[in-house]
Design a protein around this motif. Structure first.
Motif, PDB file in Angstrom:
ATOM      1  N   THR A 132     -47.653  16.176 -21.252  1.00 31.58           N
ATOM      2  CA  THR A 132     -47.437  17.580 -20.905  1.00 31.58           C
ATOM      3  C   THR A 132     -47.178  17.812 -19.418  1.00 31.58           C
ATOM      4  O   THR A 132     -47.822  17.232 -18.555  1.00 31.58           O
ATOM      5  N   GLU A 133     -46.211  18.702 -19.155  1.00 27.73           N
ATOM      6  CA  GLU A 133     -45.964  19.246 -17.813  1.00 27.73           C
ATOM      7  C   GLU A 133     -45.645  20.725 -17.957  1.00 27.73           C
ATOM      8  O   GLU A 133     -45.010  21.145 -18.923  1.00 27.73           O
ATOM      9  N   GLY A 134     -46.072  21.523 -16.991  1.00 32.58           N
ATOM     10  CA  GLY A 134     -45.750  22.945 -16.991  1.00 32.58           C
ATOM     11  C   GLY A 134     -46.445  23.708 -18.091  1.00 32.58           C
ATOM     12  O   GLY A 134     -47.568  23.386 -18.500  1.00 32.58           O
ATOM     13  N   THR A 135     -45.778  24.738 -18.597  1.00 32.74           N
ATOM     14  CA  THR A 135     -46.332  25.586 -19.652  1.00 32.74           C
ATOM     15  C   THR A 135     -46.224  24.866 -20.995  1.00 32.74           C
ATOM     16  O   THR A 135     -45.131  24.488 -21.415  1.00 32.74           O
ATOM     17  N   LEU A 136     -47.352  24.681 -21.661  1.00 32.52           N
ATOM     18  CA  LEU A 136     -47.383  23.999 -22.951  1.00 32.52           C
ATOM     19  C   LEU A 136     -47.399  25.022 -24.088  1.00 32.52           C
ATOM     20  O   LEU A 136     -48.225  25.930 -24.105  1.00 32.52           O
ATOM     21  N   ILE A 137     -46.475  24.866 -25.039  1.00 34.52           N
ATOM     22  CA  ILE A 137     -46.426  25.707 -26.230  1.00 34.52           C
ATOM     23  C   ILE A 137     -46.436  24.784 -27.441  1.00 34.52           C
ATOM     24  O   ILE A 137     -45.581  23.903 -27.561  1.00 34.52           O
ATOM     25  N   VAL A 138     -47.414  24.979 -28.316  1.00 34.03           N
ATOM     26  CA  VAL A 138     -47.564  24.129 -29.498  1.00 34.03           C
ATOM     27  C   VAL A 138     -47.443  24.995 -30.745  1.00 34.03           C
ATOM     28  O   VAL A 138     -48.100  26.025 -30.864  1.00 34.03           O
TER      29      VAL A 138
ATOM     30  N   LEU B 178     -58.859  20.819 -29.505  1.00 36.11           N
ATOM     31  CA  LEU B 178     -58.057  21.922 -28.970  1.00 36.11           C
ATOM     32  C   LEU B 178     -58.650  22.441 -27.661  1.00 36.11           C
ATOM     33  O   LEU B 178     -57.929  22.720 -26.694  1.00 36.11           O
ATOM     34  N   LYS B 179     -59.967  22.560 -27.629  1.00 34.93           N
ATOM     35  CA  LYS B 179     -60.651  23.058 -26.430  1.00 34.93           C
ATOM     36  C   LYS B 179     -60.434  22.126 -25.249  1.00 34.93           C
ATOM     37  O   LYS B 179     -60.247  22.585 -24.112  1.00 34.93           O
ATOM     38  N   ASN B 180     -60.440  20.825 -25.495  1.00 33.09           N
ATOM     39  CA  ASN B 180     -60.251  19.860 -24.404  1.00 33.09           C
ATOM     40  C   ASN B 180     -58.882  20.005 -23.752  1.00 33.09           C
ATOM     41  O   ASN B 180     -58.706  19.701 -22.566  1.00 33.09           O
ATOM     42  N   LEU B 181     -57.909  20.464 -24.533  1.00 35.35           N
ATOM     43  CA  LEU B 181     -56.568  20.702 -23.983  1.00 35.35           C
ATOM     44  C   LEU B 181     -56.394  22.163 -23.565  1.00 35.35           C
ATOM     45  O   LEU B 181     -55.311  22.566 -23.179  1.00 35.35           O
TER      46      LEU B 181
ATOM     47  N   LEU C 258     -56.296  24.706 -25.406  1.00 34.58           N
ATOM     48  CA  LEU C 258     -55.364  25.377 -26.298  1.00 34.58           C
ATOM     49  C   LEU C 258     -56.071  26.470 -27.092  1.00 34.58           C
ATOM     50  O   LEU C 258     -57.138  26.253 -27.652  1.00 34.58           O
ATOM     51  N   VAL C 259     -55.427  27.636 -27.137  1.00 34.17           N
ATOM     52  CA  VAL C 259     -55.995  28.809 -27.807  1.00 34.17           C
ATOM     53  C   VAL C 259     -55.044  29.266 -28.911  1.00 34.17           C
ATOM     54  O   VAL C 259     -53.820  29.304 -28.731  1.00 34.17           O
ATOM     55  N   ASP C 260     -55.615  29.602 -30.054  1.00 33.11           N
ATOM     56  CA  ASP C 260     -54.881  30.139 -31.193  1.00 33.11           C
ATOM     57  C   ASP C 260     -54.391  31.547 -30.826  1.00 33.11           C
ATOM     58  O   ASP C 260     -55.176  32.492 -30.752  1.00 33.11           O
ATOM     59  N   CYS C 261     -53.073  31.685 -30.608  1.00 41.17           N
ATOM     60  CA  CYS C 261     -52.523  32.940 -30.083  1.00 41.17           C
ATOM     61  C   CYS C 261     -52.707  34.114 -31.040  1.00 41.17           C
ATOM     62  O   CYS C 261     -53.038  35.220 -30.615  1.00 41.17           O
ATOM     63  N   TRP C 262     -52.463  33.878 -32.333  1.00 41.16           N
ATOM     64  CA  TRP C 262     -52.591  34.991 -33.282  1.00 41.16           C
ATOM     65  C   TRP C 262     -54.033  35.490 -33.317  1.00 41.16           C
ATOM     66  O   TRP C 262     -54.281  36.695 -33.301  1.00 41.16           O
ATOM     67  N   ARG C 263     -55.008  34.581 -33.361  1.00 38.07           N
ATOM     68  CA  ARG C 263     -56.408  34.996 -33.408  1.00 38.07           C
ATOM     69  C   ARG C 263     -56.817  35.688 -32.111  1.00 38.07           C
ATOM     70  O   ARG C 263     -57.632  36.618 -32.138  1.00 38.07           O
ATOM     71  N   ALA C 264     -56.262  35.257 -30.983  1.00 34.33           N
ATOM     72  CA  ALA C 264     -56.570  35.897 -29.709  1.00 34.33           C
ATOM     73  C   ALA C 264     -56.128  37.355 -29.705  1.00 34.33           C
ATOM     74  O   ALA C 264     -56.784  38.218 -29.113  1.00 34.33           O
ATOM     75  N   MET C 265     -55.015  37.651 -30.409  1.00 38.67           N
ATOM     76  CA  MET C 265     -54.497  39.017 -30.473  1.00 38.67           C
ATOM     77  C   MET C 265     -55.084  39.811 -31.642  1.00 38.67           C
ATOM     78  O   MET C 265     -55.018  41.038 -31.656  1.00 38.67           O
ATOM     79  N   HIS C 266     -55.657  39.112 -32.624  1.00 38.34           N
ATOM     80  CA  HIS C 266     -56.211  39.760 -33.816  1.00 38.34           C
ATOM     81  C   HIS C 266     -57.593  39.162 -34.096  1.00 38.34           C
ATOM     82  O   HIS C 266     -57.768  38.438 -35.095  1.00 38.34           O
TER      83      HIS C 266
ATOM     84  N   GLN D 271     -55.072  28.408 -22.090  1.00 37.94           N
ATOM     85  CA  GLN D 271     -55.777  29.629 -21.718  1.00 37.94           C
ATOM     86  C   GLN D 271     -55.131  30.371 -20.561  1.00 37.94           C
ATOM     87  O   GLN D 271     -55.034  31.599 -20.565  1.00 37.94           O
ATOM     88  N   GLU D 272     -54.673  29.626 -19.556  1.00 45.64           N
ATOM     89  CA  GLU D 272     -54.148  30.265 -18.351  1.00 45.64           C
ATOM     90  C   GLU D 272     -52.832  31.005 -18.585  1.00 45.64           C
ATOM     91  O   GLU D 272     -52.372  31.744 -17.713  1.00 45.64           O
ATOM     92  N   HIS D 273     -52.213  30.832 -19.772  1.00 43.19           N
ATOM     93  CA  HIS D 273     -50.939  31.499 -20.053  1.00 43.19           C
ATOM     94  C   HIS D 273     -51.081  32.614 -21.086  1.00 43.19           C
ATOM     95  O   HIS D 273     -50.078  33.228 -21.477  1.00 43.19           O
TER      96      HIS D 273
END
Length: 299
Positions: free
Chosen positions: A146-152, A185-188, A190-198, A224-226
């Motif tokens: 990974t480099e930059g903004t990561l989208i999975v 996921l936490k170690n990377l 990474l946050v579940d975007c849909w759950r973060a919004m709902h 998280q930072e994005h």
């Protein structure tokens, strides 16, 4: 020629980055590929993460249109099963730098530049068993890539919070395996975007005939930072596939922040009185909120 100050002050609002992930359940039939490409075009999708293309290495049919002129693929070596792909819209002008391809067609990682910003795009398709091992191994490879903004985006075949991500309130996946996946996921970060919004909603992406239950097993993750770049996150209706697409709208890479982001002054953490106060506030926060009514990720 007369000047028009009010026109020169008008701000250009670039379209948001539209990202979707979908399990396609096979794209070898031309009509299914056409349906997919029409749907992506009509929704103005910028980046599409696809799973279960069912392409066999060396025998992949064309998957492109004038809007999506190229497709990055990871195919199964011997059979028409598994398979993942990443499609980017022509107007996005994604400049690929490097890719990492799984030889079994289970994941594909690509990094490149959009508007001189580095992005890493990753699509994954977990098997129906040993999901925890697969996710741990594949995300370990992704971490070093990974480099930059990561989208999975992908189908991980696991409801991360069975109580609300499954229509029956439970899963055939053990709690230990789910906790292991959550930790990975936490170690990377990474946050579940849909759950973060709902945080409390119940919506599903797939119906299992075998288990006779609906579940949310398709995800888009951001670090998280994005998360502040997210505008909307929605689950669509399953139509020609047996999975509903997950779609994320986020700030365009053309947007530049007009104000500096807030950052903690690290030196404060060297002050014993500040550390004591922070500890007290955190203890109070969890005491008040850990009542069993909300999932841990929301808290």
């Amino acid at each position: 020629m007369a000047n028009h100050p009010h026109q020169s002050q008008m701000a250009y609002e670039p379209d948001p980055l539209c990202i979707t992930t979908m399990n396609c359940r096979g794209l070898n039939i031309p009509e299914r590929r056409s349906h997919l490409l029409r749907e992506l075009t009509s929704k103005r999708v910028s980046i599409a993460f696809l799973q279960e293309t069912h392409f066999k290495e060396g025998h992949a049919p064309p998957l492109k249109s004038k809007h999506y002129p190229t497709a990055a693929l990871s195919n199964h070596p011997t059979a028409r099963k598994a398979g993942v792909a990443v499609l980017t819209h022509a107007q996005l002008q994604f400049q690929e730098v490097e890719r990492l391809v799984d030889p079994n067609g289970r994941y594909l990682f690509i990094k490149g530049d959009i508007q001189n910003r580095r992005y890493t795009l990753a699509t994954i398709y977990a098997p129906n068993n040993n999901q925890s091992h697969f996710i741990r191994k594949s995300l370990s490879n992704l971490s070093s890539f990974t480099e930059g903004t990561l989208i999975v985006g992908g189908d991980i075949n696991v409801p991360l919070i069975p109580l609300i991500d499954s229509s029956t309130g439970h899963s055939s996946i053990t709690q230990g395996a789910i906790r292991s996946i959550q930790k990975t996921l936490k170690n990377l970060r990474l946050v579940d975007c849909w759950r973060a919004m709902h945080p409390e909603d119940r919506e599903y992406t797939h119906y299992s005939v075998i288990h006779k239950r609906y579940a949310r097993i398709d995800y888009i993750f951001l670090q998280q930072e994005h998360l502040d770049a997210i505008q909307t996150a929605e689950i669509g209706t399953a139509s020609w596939s047996d999975h509903g697409p997950v779609t994320l709208q986020m700030d365009s890479p053309r947007v530049r922040p007009t104000t500096r982001s807030w950052r903690l002054q690290d030196s404060l953490l060297l002050d014993p009185s500040v550390k004591e106060k922070v500890s007290e506030e955190l203890t109070s926060y969890f005491t008040l909120n850990e009542t069993g009514d909300l999932p841990a990720t929301t808290i």
